[in-house]
Scaffold this active site. Structure first.
Site, PDB file in Angstrom:
ATOM      1  N   ASP A   1       0.814  -1.244  -0.151  1.00  0.00           N
ATOM      2  CA  ASP A   1      -0.091   0.078  -0.016  1.00  0.00           C
ATOM      3  C   ASP A   1       0.946   1.303  -0.159  1.00  0.00           C
ATOM      4  OD1 ASP A   1      -1.795   2.105   0.697  1.00  0.00           O
ATOM      5  OD2 ASP A   1      -3.015   0.515   1.770  1.00  0.00           O
TER       6      ASP A   1
ATOM      7  N   LYS B   1       0.386  13.069 -17.548  1.00  0.00           N
ATOM      8  CA  LYS B   1      -0.886  13.917 -17.254  1.00  0.00           C
ATOM      9  C   LYS B   1      -2.121  13.446 -17.005  1.00  0.00           C
ATOM     10  CE  LYS B   1      -3.080  14.039 -21.010  1.00  0.00           C
ATOM     11  NZ  LYS B   1      -3.843  12.828 -21.621  1.00  0.00           N
TER      12      LYS B   1
ATOM     13  N   GLU C   1     -10.259  11.650 -33.239  1.00  0.00           N
ATOM     14  CA  GLU C   1     -10.120  10.082 -33.014  1.00  0.00           C
ATOM     15  C   GLU C   1     -11.561   9.396 -33.409  1.00  0.00           C
ATOM     16  OE1 GLU C   1      -7.402   9.035 -29.439  1.00  0.00           O
ATOM     17  OE2 GLU C   1      -8.601  10.689 -29.082  1.00  0.00           O
TER      18      GLU C   1
ATOM     19  N   ASP D   1      -8.222  16.315 -21.085  1.00  0.00           N
ATOM     20  CA  ASP D   1      -7.559  15.376 -21.690  1.00  0.00           C
ATOM     21  C   ASP D   1      -6.574  15.416 -22.652  1.00  0.00           C
ATOM     22  OD1 ASP D   1      -6.941  12.313 -21.901  1.00  0.00           O
ATOM     23  OD2 ASP D   1      -8.335  12.490 -23.663  1.00  0.00           O
TER      24      ASP D   1
ATOM     25  N   HIS E   1      -1.791  18.250 -25.194  1.00  0.00           N
ATOM     26  CA  HIS E   1      -1.284  17.840 -26.405  1.00  0.00           C
ATOM     27  C   HIS E   1      -1.508  19.115 -27.506  1.00  0.00           C
ATOM     28  CE1 HIS E   1      -1.026  14.045 -24.863  1.00  0.00           C
ATOM     29  NE2 HIS E   1      -2.050  13.660 -25.117  1.00  0.00           N
TER      30      HIS E   1
HETATM   31  C1  BG6 Z   1      -4.043  10.582 -24.646  1.00  0.00           C
HETATM   32  C2  BG6 Z   1      -5.267  10.612 -24.322  1.00  0.00           C
HETATM   33  O1  BG6 Z   1      -3.249  11.277 -23.667  1.00  0.00           O
HETATM   34  O2  BG6 Z   1      -3.805  10.784 -25.734  1.00  0.00           O
HETATM   35  C3  BG6 Z   1      -6.298   9.779 -25.180  1.00  0.00           C
HETATM   36  O3  BG6 Z   1      -5.777  10.543 -22.702  1.00  0.00           O
HETATM   37  C4  BG6 Z   1      -6.143  10.073 -26.444  1.00  0.00           C
HETATM   38  O4  BG6 Z   1      -7.614  10.190 -24.838  1.00  0.00           O
HETATM   39  C5  BG6 Z   1      -4.476   9.672 -26.829  1.00  0.00           C
HETATM   40  O5  BG6 Z   1      -6.722   8.772 -27.143  1.00  0.00           O
HETATM   41  C6  BG6 Z   1      -4.138  10.047 -28.075  1.00  0.00           C
HETATM   42  O6  BG6 Z   1      -2.762   9.673 -28.285  1.00  0.00           O
HETATM   43  P1  BG6 Z   1      -2.217   9.436 -29.754  1.00  0.00           P
HETATM   44  O7  BG6 Z   1      -0.712   9.231 -29.593  1.00  0.00           O
HETATM   45  O8  BG6 Z   1      -2.783   8.017 -30.411  1.00  0.00           O
HETATM   46  O9  BG6 Z   1      -2.651  10.414 -30.758  1.00  0.00           O
END
Ligand code: BG6
Length: 468
Positions: A90, A145, A213, A232, A237
């Site tokens: 833990d 993240k 996506e 997210d 990103h």
């Molecule tokens: C992650 C997100 O950081 O990046 C996801 O939490 C997302 O939701 C993913 O699908 C996308 O990453 P990549 O490299 O496939 O574009």
């Protein structure tokens, strides 16, 4: 390669959350590739609450690798598995930390990398517990993240981590910064003389960044429903990509120069205007496991941003990202102003279209210049022609983001990680959207999100991404 900011190489990797989802999907496959490429020379100590023993842990690592890389070589897997130890316990129990310290001593490790592949709520416990056994003295901490949930919590988390680790030993991961295609934005811009003179408000009409996506939340419903698209991917990103497109040339290769330029971009960026932001949710999201039946979390967001600098004032930056969309693509499109058209003003003739530079950052990455060329025939008409390069064909195989970033963390290279002030600035930019969560507009899976997204465009149009 060494830079002035390089730190000592690590002699052990400690993986918190070793039996979790991120380790399974990304970290073990990355470690396999590092082993295959001869880039791994340290013991790996997993720490997990799951009630497993060393053998169960090795089997799990083995299965995770084969699931991600079906043709993985048995000998490479064996070599990697021989590096693994598991500490089961833990995180709140002092015995877990004593046992970790003892295991590191057994490996004669003095300079470990601590990778937090755990829920953010656990970061403070782990950081302070590492300090309780003195493991913060020399080690580096790698933080996944999302870094905080908003500006206030990001600051709080920075304060907590800084109480035990200095900033230069905190490596905040954004795996987009580990992608060759994303890093290429920097190299492409600043190593091609023909771009810099036109890379500004005098020539650029708009910039559009799309991350789409096709998948939905795919079993991550309970995580996603507490997060949403802004937290997210937009705050991290997409804004990191934006900074690489927008920033001034860094003064040198050292990490701090690049971070300084990113910080300047965000400092010059107005916080998001909630009226220039549209949130969407795909139909069916509320039926996903782990999602609240009345959830108002967004699975899509489109926003218009502004950078009030001499380079960019007046240029709209459109960002659009979401799940359940028509195709998989991550793209930056820089749209240039139209040329004068007097020469082409023949009756009924088309006007030359605007030039585009399209950076394809997803799986089939590359760059496409959409230029004008003469249409065959008697008239001075022009039409679009694409001048395109696919990087895989031109440059050969590149390494995956997590392999590169894990390697950087072990080697002590901070350049591809996010600095404290840059992360806080990105939260400052998105904060108004978090403070005033308007309703979500429904959209069907396989579409380009809700039609309402068009209302943030100032007489522009969304470009359909070209890559899948
Ligand atoms: C992650 C997100 O950081 O990046 C996801 O939490 C997302 O939701 C993913 O699908 C996308 O990453 P990549 O490299 O496939 O574009």
């Amino acid at each position: 390669m060494s830079t002035a900011t390089q730190q000592p190489e690590a002699d052990a990797l400690v993986l918190f959350g070793a039996t979790g989802d991120l380790s399974k999907r990304k970290l073990f496959p990355a470690l396999y590739h590092m082993e295959a490429h001869g880039g791994l020379a340290v013991p790996i100590i997993g720490v997990a609450r799951s009630d497993w023993n060393d053998d169960g842990f090795r089997q799990h690592a083995h299965d995770s690798i084969l699931e991600a890389i079906p043709h993985a070589e048995a000998a490479v897997i064996e070599k990697l598995l021989a590096r693994l130890d598991l500490i089961q316990g833990d995180y709140a129990d002092p015995k877990t930390w004593k046992s970790l310290a003892a295991t590191l001593r057994k490996h004669k490790s003095e300079q470990a990398v601590f990778y937090m592949a755990i829920p953010p709520t656990m970061f403070p416990t782990v950081a302070t517990s590492l300090a309780s056994v003195g493991l913060n003295d020399r080690g580096r901490i790698v933080v996944e993240k999302p870094f905080g949930r908003d500006l206030a919590s990001a600051k709080e988390l920075n304060d907590t981590l800084h109480a035990v680790f200095p900033e230069e030993r905190i490596f905040r991961i954004d795996h987009y910064l580990g992608k060759e295609s994303v890093e290429d934005l920097l190299v492409f811009r600043f190593s091609n003389t023909l771009l810099e003179p036109v890379w500004n408000r005098n020539y650029v009409r708009s910039v559009q960044i799309t991350m789409s996506e096709t998948i939905g939340v795919e079993g991550r419903g309970s995580f996603y429903d507490g997060v949403g698209t802004i937290r997210d991917v937009l705050q991290n990103h997409l804004l990191q990509v934006l900074a690489l497109v927008a920033m001034e040339p860094p003064a040198g290769p050292e990490s701090r120069y690049q971070q300084d330029e990113k910080a300047k971009v965000f400092a010059a960026m107005r916080p998001i205007d909630p009226s220039a932001l549209v949130r969407g949710q795909y139909v069916g999201y509320r039926d996903e496991p782990g999602v609240a039946p009345d959830s108002s979390i967004e699975t899509f967001v489109a926003a218009r941003l502004e950078i009030d600098s001499w380079r960019w004032a007046g240029v709209p930056w459109y960002v659009r990202c979401g799940k359940g969309l028509e195709c998989n693509a991550t793209e930056v499109v820089v749209e240039f102003r139209e040329p004068p058209s007097l020469l082409f003003d023949e009756a009924g003739g088309p006007k030359p279209e605007r030039n585009l530079v399209r950076f394809r950052l997803g799986k089939r990455d590359g760059v496409t210049f959409t230029l004008q060329a003469k249409t065959p025939g008697p008239h001075l008409d022009s039409q679009n022609v694409d001048v395109a390069v696919d990087f895989a064909a031109a440059l050969g195989e590149r390494r995956e983001a997590y392999e590169r970033l894990l390697g950087d963390a072990l080697d002590g290279l901070p350049r591809r990680f996010a600095r404290e002030d840059v992360v806080e600035q990105t939260w400052r930019v998105v904060q108004p959207a978090l403070d005033t969560p308007d309703g979500v507009h429904p959209y069907f899976r396989g579409s380009w999100g809700p039609a309402e997204a068009d209302r943030i465009l100032c007489g522009d149009k969304w470009f359909v991404p070209s890559s899948t």
